[in-house]
Design a protein around this motif. Sequence first.
Motif, mmCIF file in Angstrom:
data_model
loop_
_atom_site.group_PDB
_atom_site.id
_atom_site.type_symbol
_atom_site.label_atom_id
_atom_site.label_comp_id
_atom_site.label_asym_id
_atom_site.label_seq_id
_atom_site.Cartn_x
_atom_site.Cartn_y
_atom_site.Cartn_z
ATOM 1 N N SER A 32 -60.074 -32.816 62.494
ATOM 2 C CA SER A 32 -60.241 -32.267 63.625
ATOM 3 C C SER A 32 -59.981 -33.184 65.036
ATOM 4 O O SER A 32 -59.901 -34.396 64.634
ATOM 5 N N GLY A 34 -61.602 -34.390 67.303
ATOM 6 C CA GLY A 34 -62.682 -35.432 67.616
ATOM 7 C C GLY A 34 -62.503 -36.635 66.592
ATOM 8 O O GLY A 34 -63.228 -37.486 66.774
ATOM 9 N N GLY A 197 -63.825 -20.384 70.823
ATOM 10 C CA GLY A 197 -63.372 -21.088 69.610
ATOM 11 C C GLY A 197 -62.971 -22.563 70.222
ATOM 12 O O GLY A 197 -62.445 -22.874 71.398
ATOM 13 N N ALA A 198 -62.976 -23.433 69.103
ATOM 14 C CA ALA A 198 -62.520 -25.003 69.472
ATOM 15 C C ALA A 198 -61.105 -25.088 69.859
ATOM 16 O O ALA A 198 -60.874 -25.693 70.917
ATOM 17 N N GLY A 199 -60.429 -24.638 69.039
ATOM 18 C CA GLY A 199 -58.828 -24.814 69.404
ATOM 19 C C GLY A 199 -58.365 -24.451 70.502
ATOM 20 O O GLY A 199 -57.671 -25.160 71.158
ATOM 21 N N ASP A 201 -59.530 -23.350 73.502
ATOM 22 C CA ASP A 201 -60.138 -24.185 74.621
ATOM 23 C C ASP A 201 -59.797 -25.718 74.578
ATOM 24 O O ASP A 201 -59.233 -26.190 75.781
ATOM 25 N N GLN A 202 -59.673 -26.312 73.546
ATOM 26 C CA GLN A 202 -59.564 -27.694 73.615
ATOM 27 C C GLN A 202 -57.903 -27.868 74.073
ATOM 28 O O GLN A 202 -57.448 -28.729 74.732
ATOM 29 N N ARG A 265 -67.509 -19.303 62.865
ATOM 30 C CA ARG A 265 -67.804 -20.282 63.938
ATOM 31 C C ARG A 265 -68.186 -19.653 65.186
ATOM 32 O O ARG A 265 -67.518 -18.613 65.453
ATOM 33 N N ASP A 267 -68.062 -21.819 68.024
ATOM 34 C CA ASP A 267 -67.841 -23.044 68.948
ATOM 35 C C ASP A 267 -67.225 -22.240 70.348
ATOM 36 O O ASP A 267 -66.416 -21.378 70.257
ATOM 37 N N ASN A 268 -67.994 -22.402 71.391
ATOM 38 C CA ASN A 268 -67.471 -21.846 72.905
ATOM 39 C C ASN A 268 -67.469 -20.344 72.664
ATOM 40 O O ASN A 268 -66.744 -19.867 73.569
ATOM 41 N N GLU A 295 -74.735 -20.476 61.737
ATOM 42 C CA GLU A 295 -74.039 -21.218 62.885
ATOM 43 C C GLU A 295 -74.937 -20.970 64.292
ATOM 44 O O GLU A 295 -75.245 -21.772 64.897
ATOM 45 N N TRP A 299 -77.192 -23.221 66.339
ATOM 46 C CA TRP A 299 -77.209 -23.478 67.819
ATOM 47 C C TRP A 299 -78.604 -23.196 68.889
ATOM 48 O O TRP A 299 -78.937 -23.683 69.556
#
Length: 373
Positions: A32, A34, A197-199, A201-202, A265, A267-268, A295, A299
């Motif tokens: 990942s 991070g 989603g993390a992908g 956005d990041q 997931r 995420d965001n 999940e 949160w």
Amino acid sequence: MFAEQLESGRLRPSFRDAEQLPEAEAVFLAVSPGDADWSHDIVKLIAGNAMCQVIINQTVGPVGAAERLRNQLREAGSATALVAMPDLIQEGNAFQTFTRPESILLGCERGEGEALVRELLRPFNRRKDVIQVMTLREAEFAKLAISGILATRISFMNDMASLSESLGVDIDVVRVAMGADSRIGEAYLYPGCGFGGAGLDQNVLALVDALKARSAGPGLLAQVMQTNERQKEVLFRKFWQYYKGDVAGKRVAIWGAAFKPGTRRVDNAPVLKIIEALWAQGVEVAVHDPKALPELEAWASGRGPLQLCDDPYEALAGADALMLVTEWKLYWGPDWRRLRVTMRQPLILDGRNIYDPDFVRGQGLVYRGIGRV
């Protein structure tokens, strides 16, 4: 399939705290974003492995990350080649996009490692050659640029949907017309309640940071992200407007919490911002999702009260509105009669435009979509 490969001995696990990696000719790095420091730790282990011929870096990071790993290998005196093959797999459709890829970005310098990577990917590269060879930096940048244009298309359509409502135009008709133009195509033209989603956005944020660092200004992409964050609250705003601000004590059912179908997931995910807005106004919230409830529960812990429902119609009991947030297929053809008699108020807020407005209204329900009339 994973279990079968383990049982056959073709797939052997190696754990993160192992002192050395199993001997292999090729090592894929796909940690990942991070966990970038761990990539460097692995490279240190690999540097002393004479058998390893190539490291295939799939970890998405800032442009130049692969070069730093390559330089680390050289400093350690290793002859192992390092290539960049950014992950283009679509979450929720991972198996299909891995076994039948439309494109594979392969960054390598002077052809080092290319022959072995092509042989490894040969079973998935048979219909036509989808491997595009470029430099390390070009492969990393291409991955981020792809994410940037996809996010831009989504936010553009959300802006158009907002405008279409004020003009009395059905955005779905406009979407079809746009998609019929070969210069545009149909992909990622669906307006909705925002992406998560993390992908994605990041990746877009990495581009924004790169632009800022080079004094170019964030420009369009920063606006894309702002539009997306605003869009995550569009269903709440429609709910607020319908009840003219008198929402305290009401109950909202939410169908779908994952940031996209096929994943657990959150995420965001748009649902997080929706729930926070509802909590702030004293609204009771009940949620159903086929995979993401654990999940979501983690949160929500310590943030606010949330009813998690194993059955979608359980969430509807006494609801003053239904918000469709994630377009899981099980939501596409609901029992409309049961839905109508279960809810206290018949308000349907379709955040993904999966329902036909006229049909829903014909069932005695009130319909609000994204840019639909």
